[in-house]
Scaffold this motif. Sequence first.
Motif, PDB file in Angstrom:
ATOM      1  N   GLU A  50     -16.267 -32.986  12.055  1.00 41.16           N
ATOM      2  CA  GLU A  50     -14.804 -33.057  12.146  1.00 41.16           C
ATOM      3  C   GLU A  50     -14.363 -34.503  12.362  1.00 41.16           C
ATOM      4  OE1 GLU A  50     -11.117 -31.247  14.849  1.00 41.16           O
ATOM      5  OE2 GLU A  50     -13.184 -30.665  15.269  1.00 41.16           O
ATOM      6  N   LEU A  51     -15.105 -35.233  13.182  1.00 41.97           N
ATOM      7  CA  LEU A  51     -14.805 -36.648  13.401  1.00 41.97           C
ATOM      8  C   LEU A  51     -14.872 -37.408  12.080  1.00 41.97           C
ATOM      9  CD1 LEU A  51     -14.480 -39.120  15.395  1.00 41.97           C
ATOM     10  CD2 LEU A  51     -16.975 -39.277  15.324  1.00 41.97           C
ATOM     11  N   LEU A  52     -15.901 -37.160  11.286  1.00 39.57           N
ATOM     12  CA  LEU A  52     -16.059 -37.865  10.015  1.00 39.57           C
ATOM     13  C   LEU A  52     -14.934 -37.527   9.044  1.00 39.57           C
ATOM     14  CD1 LEU A  52     -19.916 -37.484   9.475  1.00 39.57           C
ATOM     15  CD2 LEU A  52     -18.677 -39.312  10.650  1.00 39.57           C
ATOM     16  N   ASN A  53     -14.438 -36.288   9.096  1.00 33.66           N
ATOM     17  CA  ASN A  53     -13.320 -35.901   8.230  1.00 33.66           C
ATOM     18  C   ASN A  53     -12.010 -36.552   8.670  1.00 33.66           C
ATOM     19  OD1 ASN A  53     -14.818 -34.240   6.519  1.00 33.66           O
ATOM     20  ND2 ASN A  53     -14.601 -32.456   7.866  1.00 33.66           N
ATOM     21  N   LEU A  54     -11.801 -36.627   9.988  1.00 32.14           N
ATOM     22  CA  LEU A  54     -10.561 -37.211  10.509  1.00 32.14           C
ATOM     23  C   LEU A  54     -10.539 -38.724  10.349  1.00 32.14           C
ATOM     24  CD1 LEU A  54     -10.013 -35.181  13.821  1.00 32.14           C
ATOM     25  CD2 LEU A  54      -8.590 -35.111  11.769  1.00 32.14           C
ATOM     26  N   LYS A  71     -19.109 -43.710   9.438  1.00 33.10           N
ATOM     27  CA  LYS A  71     -20.275 -43.173   8.746  1.00 33.10           C
ATOM     28  C   LYS A  71     -21.454 -43.084   9.723  1.00 33.10           C
ATOM     29  CE  LYS A  71     -17.915 -43.763   4.866  1.00 33.10           C
ATOM     30  NZ  LYS A  71     -17.258 -42.610   4.201  1.00 33.10           N
ATOM     31  N   ILE A  72     -22.307 -42.065   9.518  1.00 33.58           N
ATOM     32  CA  ILE A  72     -23.536 -41.968  10.300  1.00 33.58           C
ATOM     33  C   ILE A  72     -24.615 -42.797   9.597  1.00 33.58           C
ATOM     34  CG2 ILE A  72     -25.361 -40.437  11.134  1.00 33.58           C
ATOM     35  CD1 ILE A  72     -23.255 -38.219  11.319  1.00 33.58           C
ATOM     36  N   ILE A  73     -25.229 -43.720  10.359  1.00 31.05           N
ATOM     37  CA  ILE A  73     -26.231 -44.590   9.731  1.00 31.05           C
ATOM     38  C   ILE A  73     -27.650 -44.316  10.211  1.00 31.05           C
ATOM     39  CG2 ILE A  73     -24.587 -46.440   9.252  1.00 31.05           C
ATOM     40  CD1 ILE A  73     -25.720 -47.937  11.686  1.00 31.05           C
ATOM     41  N   SER A  74     -27.813 -43.597  11.322  1.00 35.16           N
ATOM     42  CA  SER A  74     -29.173 -43.242  11.742  1.00 35.16           C
ATOM     43  C   SER A  74     -29.118 -42.093  12.744  1.00 35.16           C
ATOM     44  CB  SER A  74     -29.896 -44.444  12.378  1.00 35.16           C
ATOM     45  OG  SER A  74     -29.323 -44.785  13.621  1.00 35.16           O
ATOM     46  N   GLY A  75     -30.216 -41.352  12.820  1.00 31.23           N
ATOM     47  CA  GLY A  75     -30.310 -40.225  13.745  1.00 31.23           C
ATOM     48  C   GLY A  75     -30.131 -38.904  13.025  1.00 31.23           C
ATOM     49  N   SER A  76     -30.802 -37.869  13.518  1.00 28.49           N
ATOM     50  CA  SER A  76     -30.704 -36.538  12.920  1.00 28.49           C
ATOM     51  C   SER A  76     -29.723 -35.689  13.715  1.00 28.49           C
ATOM     52  CB  SER A  76     -32.081 -35.876  12.895  1.00 28.49           C
ATOM     53  OG  SER A  76     -32.607 -35.783  14.200  1.00 28.49           O
ATOM     54  N   TYR A  77     -29.006 -34.814  13.004  1.00 23.90           N
ATOM     55  CA  TYR A  77     -27.992 -33.987  13.660  1.00 23.90           C
ATOM     56  C   TYR A  77     -27.861 -32.672  12.898  1.00 23.90           C
ATOM     57  CZ  TYR A  77     -25.075 -35.624   9.804  1.00 23.90           C
ATOM     58  OH  TYR A  77     -24.584 -35.911   8.555  1.00 23.90           O
ATOM     59  N   THR A  78     -27.291 -31.690  13.567  1.00 21.09           N
ATOM     60  CA  THR A  78     -27.061 -30.383  12.953  1.00 21.09           C
ATOM     61  C   THR A  78     -25.606 -30.283  12.518  1.00 21.09           C
ATOM     62  OG1 THR A  78     -26.421 -29.324  15.024  1.00 21.09           O
ATOM     63  CG2 THR A  78     -28.775 -29.392  14.508  1.00 21.09           C
ATOM     64  N   GLY A 108      -8.842 -44.646  21.242  1.00 27.31           N
ATOM     65  CA  GLY A 108      -7.598 -43.952  21.581  1.00 27.31           C
ATOM     66  C   GLY A 108      -7.257 -42.838  20.610  1.00 27.31           C
ATOM     67  N   PRO A 109      -7.236 -43.114  19.303  1.00 26.43           N
ATOM     68  CA  PRO A 109      -6.966 -42.041  18.339  1.00 26.43           C
ATOM     69  C   PRO A 109      -7.975 -40.897  18.405  1.00 26.43           C
ATOM     70  CG  PRO A 109      -6.641 -44.169  17.296  1.00 26.43           C
ATOM     71  CD  PRO A 109      -7.230 -44.439  18.647  1.00 26.43           C
ATOM     72  N   ILE A 110      -9.262 -41.204  18.651  1.00 22.77           N
ATOM     73  CA  ILE A 110     -10.268 -40.147  18.756  1.00 22.77           C
ATOM     74  C   ILE A 110     -10.014 -39.311  20.007  1.00 22.77           C
ATOM     75  CG2 ILE A 110     -12.727 -39.645  19.082  1.00 22.77           C
ATOM     76  CD1 ILE A 110     -13.303 -42.216  17.443  1.00 22.77           C
ATOM     77  N   ALA A 111      -9.764 -39.980  21.135  1.00 22.07           N
ATOM     78  CA  ALA A 111      -9.470 -39.254  22.381  1.00 22.07           C
ATOM     79  C   ALA A 111      -8.227 -38.400  22.233  1.00 22.07           C
ATOM     80  CB  ALA A 111      -9.310 -40.241  23.528  1.00 22.07           C
ATOM     81  N   SER A 112      -7.216 -38.943  21.556  1.00 22.19           N
ATOM     82  CA  SER A 112      -5.983 -38.180  21.329  1.00 22.19           C
ATOM     83  C   SER A 112      -6.258 -36.919  20.518  1.00 22.19           C
ATOM     84  CB  SER A 112      -4.953 -39.064  20.603  1.00 22.19           C
ATOM     85  OG  SER A 112      -3.792 -38.335  20.305  1.00 22.19           O
ATOM     86  N   ALA A 113      -7.082 -37.063  19.470  1.00 24.92           N
ATOM     87  CA  ALA A 113      -7.412 -35.902  18.630  1.00 24.92           C
ATOM     88  C   ALA A 113      -8.167 -34.848  19.430  1.00 24.92           C
ATOM     89  CB  ALA A 113      -8.244 -36.356  17.431  1.00 24.92           C
ATOM     90  N   ILE A 114      -9.086 -35.271  20.290  1.00 21.88           N
ATOM     91  CA  ILE A 114      -9.852 -34.323  21.107  1.00 21.88           C
ATOM     92  C   ILE A 114      -8.938 -33.561  22.064  1.00 21.88           C
ATOM     93  CG2 ILE A 114     -11.612 -34.146  22.929  1.00 21.88           C
ATOM     94  CD1 ILE A 114     -13.008 -36.563  21.603  1.00 21.88           C
ATOM     95  N   LEU A 115      -7.946 -34.269  22.614  1.00 18.61           N
ATOM     96  CA  LEU A 115      -7.076 -33.690  23.646  1.00 18.61           C
ATOM     97  C   LEU A 115      -5.812 -33.026  23.092  1.00 18.61           C
ATOM     98  CD1 LEU A 115      -7.371 -36.595  26.252  1.00 18.61           C
ATOM     99  CD2 LEU A 115      -8.471 -34.347  26.363  1.00 18.61           C
TER     100      LEU A 115
END
Length: 499
Positions: A5-9, A14-21, A92-99
């Motif tokens: 969702e973060l990547l869409n917003l 971009k994710i540059i390293s690390g594995s995720y579900t 700030g924009p990310i925190a605002s979106a979460i809240l």
Amino acid sequence: MKLLELLNLFPDIKIISGSYTPDENFDFVRTDSRKLEPNDLFCLPDSSGDKGVEYAKFSSSRYILIGSKLKIPKLENKIVLKTDLDPESLAGPIASAILGDPSSKLKVIGVTGTNGKTSLTHILAYLGESQGKSCGIIGTTGVKFKGILSDTGYTTPDPSSLQSILKEMYDSGVEYVFMEASSHGLKLGRTNGVHFKVGVFSNLTQDHLDFHPNMEDYLNSKALLFSSVALNPETFGVIDSDAPGGKDFKSAVESTSPGLKIFSLGRSSGEFEIHSEAFSLEKTSYQIKLSDEWGGDTYISTNLLGGFNVRNTALAFVTALGLGWEKKSLLSALESIPQIPGRFQIYYSKDKSRMAVVDYAHTPDALENILRSIRESKPKELITLFGCGGDRDKTKRPKMAKIAGELSDKVILTSDNPRTEDPESILDDIQEGFSAGYSPMLREVDRAKAISFGISHLKEGGCLLVAGKGHEDYQIIGKDKRHFDDGEEIRKAFDSVGL
């Protein structure tokens, strides 16, 4: 928030390293490593520089967002994301979106300027409460709403904390938020993600040149507030165009935010003119020219003293009218505004024969304003006690001495917050600004002793101005933060001399 969702917003991330579900979630976002929890997203500020790699390696957080300036190796058990922007500007924009975007559900009024921000937010909040509005304050003296007062340590809190405060205010039923927008907060992106309904500008004079490379950068940083005011019929800006820096600031705003409605205070603008000022130790009064829509020429009387409070109350009054608040009750409320912590805060001797004033004036312009305002009240003697903060802009030190020497009968030099500088060296820098042959009444680095001396030598009908620290209830000496309150020391001093 889900990582995808973060990547869409925020498509720039971009994710540059690390594995995720696909269903991977992070809890919140932070720019301050001291506040991180393991499941937070750490927005590593570009300003962290080379230390950023170490912060990322040893951070407790699983999620790290870096800027393009930082080269970072793959980190075990961490997901590293990258943006071409400064990650701090996205917090700030990310925190605002979460809240849930709390500021969009509030009416947030941002106030910027070198001097007057705290006074303006407190005056506006009091006017709002007089209209039956639920109001909150965010600024130098802390966060205040619904009887709660807390300290953030900053004029403008870090972006994540700021969004959390706004969410808490909204959840508690606050409608209007009056917020100080510092140049640091604006330039570093702490206010990003805040939807401002109104921007207010008081003045621009020398300050914070240890942070800003020059006055142009200082002005442009403050003008960012008005760029953040959304353009719609209900939003507007209020500018004191007659104040120092006012004309340049108005030009900058008109250039960067050409569609924004501006109410301009001052004779130069011909819009909201102030005239017929009168001053005493009991009240301040003046006339303000308003549009016919708002009732034309209007008489204002306030218990707040001094010429700078003419500007503060006038700016607050015009802002309140712009918000659609009822004029008659506003005029009534202006007559009895509670004392603002550390702003022209008056302490009398028990017999009222002498007075002391505590004020936050810590810049040349602020010191000149408070001294001229006290002079307008015609004390029989004016003693000024002040110092300058250590590890801060040194160029203002002799300028403040020149002003104090010219506008005071006597001057006492003492420590402010010396921090890691030698207190005597700071006083040396200040003393260079006095005219040839001028000597201060006293030079004493112990602020408590200096205040006691000033009170004990104050003549009947005289006033001691204790400038620089205002509302602060601490003093920073070295890296030690100690309890110290100017008001408490003044009361002790009056008691000790039986006044």
